[in-house]
Design an enzyme around this catalytic site. Structure first.
Site, PDB file in Angstrom:
ATOM      1  N   HIS A 217       0.806  -1.226   0.000  1.00  0.00           N
ATOM      2  CA  HIS A 217       0.000   0.000   0.000  1.00  0.00           C
ATOM      3  C   HIS A 217       0.835   1.270   0.000  1.00  0.00           C
ATOM      4  O   HIS A 217       0.290   2.359  -0.087  1.00  0.00           O
ATOM      5  CB  HIS A 217      -0.957   0.013   1.194  1.00  0.00           C
ATOM      6  CG  HIS A 217      -0.266   0.222   2.505  1.00  0.00           C
ATOM      7  ND1 HIS A 217       0.381  -0.788   3.163  1.00  0.00           N
ATOM      8  CD2 HIS A 217      -0.095   1.329   3.252  1.00  0.00           C
ATOM      9  CE1 HIS A 217       0.907  -0.314   4.272  1.00  0.00           C
ATOM     10  NE2 HIS A 217       0.640   0.973   4.353  1.00  0.00           N
TER      11      HIS A 217
HETATM   12  C1  UD1 Z   1      -2.541   4.925   5.986  1.00  0.00           C
HETATM   13  C2  UD1 Z   1      -1.267   5.419   6.694  1.00  0.00           C
HETATM   14  C3  UD1 Z   1      -0.194   4.361   6.621  1.00  0.00           C
HETATM   15  C4  UD1 Z   1      -0.706   3.038   7.168  1.00  0.00           C
HETATM   16  C5  UD1 Z   1      -1.956   2.638   6.382  1.00  0.00           C
HETATM   17  C6  UD1 Z   1      -2.552   1.344   6.859  1.00  0.00           C
HETATM   18  C7  UD1 Z   1      -0.789   7.819   6.656  1.00  0.00           C
HETATM   19  C8  UD1 Z   1       0.073   8.838   6.067  1.00  0.00           C
HETATM   20  N1  UD1 Z   1      -0.743   6.608   6.065  1.00  0.00           N
HETATM   21  O1  UD1 Z   1      -2.213   4.774   4.605  1.00  0.00           O
HETATM   22  O2  UD1 Z   1       0.917   4.769   7.389  1.00  0.00           O
HETATM   23  O3  UD1 Z   1       0.292   2.060   7.037  1.00  0.00           O
HETATM   24  O4  UD1 Z   1      -2.930   3.691   6.549  1.00  0.00           O
HETATM   25  O5  UD1 Z   1      -3.508   0.904   5.947  1.00  0.00           O
HETATM   26  O6  UD1 Z   1      -1.486   8.094   7.605  1.00  0.00           O
HETATM   27  N2  UD1 Z   1      -9.605   4.344   1.531  1.00  0.00           N
HETATM   28  C9  UD1 Z   1     -10.752   3.619   1.400  1.00  0.00           C
HETATM   29  N3  UD1 Z   1     -11.380   3.201   2.547  1.00  0.00           N
HETATM   30  C10 UD1 Z   1     -10.907   3.509   3.762  1.00  0.00           C
HETATM   31  C11 UD1 Z   1      -9.729   4.269   3.873  1.00  0.00           C
HETATM   32  C12 UD1 Z   1      -9.096   4.673   2.740  1.00  0.00           C
HETATM   33  O7  UD1 Z   1     -11.211   3.306   0.309  1.00  0.00           O
HETATM   34  O8  UD1 Z   1     -11.528   3.109   4.761  1.00  0.00           O
HETATM   35  C13 UD1 Z   1      -8.899   4.790   0.329  1.00  0.00           C
HETATM   36  C14 UD1 Z   1      -8.811   6.288   0.199  1.00  0.00           C
HETATM   37  O9  UD1 Z   1      -9.847   6.816  -0.508  1.00  0.00           O
HETATM   38  C15 UD1 Z   1      -7.482   6.516  -0.478  1.00  0.00           C
HETATM   39  C16 UD1 Z   1      -6.650   5.324  -0.016  1.00  0.00           C
HETATM   40  O10 UD1 Z   1      -7.547   4.339   0.453  1.00  0.00           O
HETATM   41  O11 UD1 Z   1      -7.629   6.428  -1.854  1.00  0.00           O
HETATM   42  C17 UD1 Z   1      -5.593   5.705   1.007  1.00  0.00           C
HETATM   43  O12 UD1 Z   1      -6.118   5.921   2.316  1.00  0.00           O
HETATM   44  P1  UD1 Z   1      -5.321   6.799   3.414  1.00  0.00           P
HETATM   45  O13 UD1 Z   1      -5.948   6.657   4.741  1.00  0.00           O
HETATM   46  O14 UD1 Z   1      -5.162   8.191   2.894  1.00  0.00           O
HETATM   47  O15 UD1 Z   1      -3.856   6.185   3.470  1.00  0.00           O
HETATM   48  P2  UD1 Z   1      -3.343   4.681   3.496  1.00  0.00           P
HETATM   49  O16 UD1 Z   1      -2.670   4.428   2.203  1.00  0.00           O
HETATM   50  O17 UD1 Z   1      -4.404   3.724   3.924  1.00  0.00           O
END
Ligand code: UD1
Length: 368
Positions: A217
């Site tokens: 991820h």
């Molecule tokens: C975040 C953390 C990372 C951690 C990871 C665990 C930061 C900077 N990053 O990264 O350190 O290892 O979580 O998973 O805080 N999304 C969904 N559903 C959700 C949440 C997110 O579809 O419930 C999608 C969002 O729309 C986005 C992507 O996933 O496109 C990234 O989500 P985000 O929370 O911004 O960061 P992670 O990559 O999950």
């Protein structure tokens, strides 16, 4: 703003993303088991809503028996600045209404840093669980979050002696650093008997030690479709291997652009905690860019290939089953051969990863 008097010490616990839930579950377990000892402590759980999908959030609360959050800030997705700023504003509102005695933040996600900054502006003490981790790579958003959070933390709970050294090097006083062990490993130990066979086990005829898990991820691995596509191509060449790939939403967005289907790479939705760790426990190996999984693989003595150049958890490489292989994906096949010929190193469990970290933390906090 004045502190409201209460006979109990209100401690805010901040969670926002999947790994945070795992790290705080053992605090709740310990509090629940020894209610009398901690009678002066009351937790107030704040979920920022950074993760909100059932798969990434509510399932974890159910399986790990974490109580419903007292507040859900429902911040959702967005840029790092958007998430950080909105979490700070939303948490500030709660703080204006009632201040805690102390705020516990865990790990290194945007929610961790945002709440630490907000609460510090109210002159409230911060305890950071998993303090002192450093990868040295400022291109990782998590590294910025770690440095900023530790720069305003008062009580540092660490998972390893490497983390202690990093903090000492940054001028933190020895008396503020507490090497307590790893709450993520507490949670794993507490749930070993509850691990659940995932549905895909029967659907794909999985057998013990017959498949390799992949989880990815990090922006550096998944944001460029070409990288992801190269990786899948290379894995597909290891025709005799079966890869199980539970896909994080961030990765799913990019996979959509890869039209080719590789028969030996099985894609699934993110698994629940108990299902994922069942799959990990019985896997042959794991390929990952997650930090938490390197710890769990070390605990289970499962060979772990990390697709990163650095780690903030050197103990998983020095003592554990982890090896950093960067983005030289060609190295994967060479390493898989080594695993197949049973030449992989055997994990030693790092000091104090014994299931008692939460107990040590709560003992210190109840006397603080
Ligand atoms: C975040 C953390 C990372 C951690 C990871 C665990 C930061 C900077 N990053 O990264 O350190 O290892 O979580 O998973 O805080 N999304 C969904 N559903 C959700 C949440 C997110 O579809 O419930 C999608 C969002 O729309 C986005 C992507 O996933 O496109 C990234 O989500 P985000 O929370 O911004 O960061 P992670 O990559 O999950």
């Amino acid at each position: 703003m004045k502190k409201i008097n209460t006979s109990k010490k209100i401690i805010d616990i901040i969670v926002g993303t999947r790994p945070n839930f795992v790290k705080v579950a053992s605090l709740y377990d310990e509090l629940h088991k020894n209610k009398k000892i901690y009678k002066n402590i009351q937790f107030r759980l704040i979920h920022t809503g950074q993760h909100y999908n059932k798969n990434l959030s509510s399932n974890f609360f159910i399986e790990l028996k974490i109580p419903e959050p007292d507040y859900n800030l429902a911040i959702g997705s967005g840029s790092h600045v958007f998430q950080t700023a909105n979490i700070m504003l939303a948490y500030e509102k709660i703080l204006k209404n009632k201040l805690p005695y102390l705020c516990i933040v865990v790990g290194d996600v945007n929610s961790t840093m945002a709440c630490a900054i907000a609460v510090k502006k109210f002159n409230i003490k911060i305890a950071h669980i998993e303090a002192g981790l450093r990868s040295g790579d400022l291109k990782m958003p998590e590294e910025i979050n770690r440095i900023v959070t530790d720069s305003i933390t008062d009580i540092f709970f660490t998972t390893s002696k490497f983390a202690n050294q990093n903090l000492l090097r940054n001028g933190i006083r020895k008396k503020d650093i507490h090497f307590v062990g790893n709450t993520m490993i507490d949670t794993l130990k507490n749930n070993l008997l509850n691990l659940k066979k995932p549905k895909i086990w029967d659907v794909y005829n999985l057998c013990k030690k017959s498949y390799i898990i992949i989880t990815l991820h990090r922006p550096s691995n998944v944001d460029e479709v070409e990288n992801l596509s190269n990786l899948l191509k290379i894995l597909s060449k290891a025709r005799n291997e079966k890869f199980i790939f539970p896909v994080h939403p961030r990765t799913k967005l990019k996979l959509k652009f890869i039209k080719k289907i590789y028969k030996n790479v099985i894609l699934t939705n993110p698994l629940s905690y108990l299902q994922f760790n069942y799959l990990l426990k019985y896997s042959k190996a794991v390929i990952t860019d997650s930090g938490g999984i390197t710890e769990e693989a070390t605990f289970f003595n499962i060979p772990c290939l990390t697709l990163r150049d650095t780690t903030e958890r050197p103990e998983t490489v020095i003592l554990g089953s982890n090896k950093l292989i960067g983005n030289n994906y060609l190295d994967l096949i060479k390493n898989i051969k080594k695993i197949n010929s049973n030449k992989w190193k055997v994990s030693k469990i790092p000091e104090k990863w014994d299931g008692n970290a939460a107990k040590r933390i709560l003992k210190i906090l109840s006397q603080a």
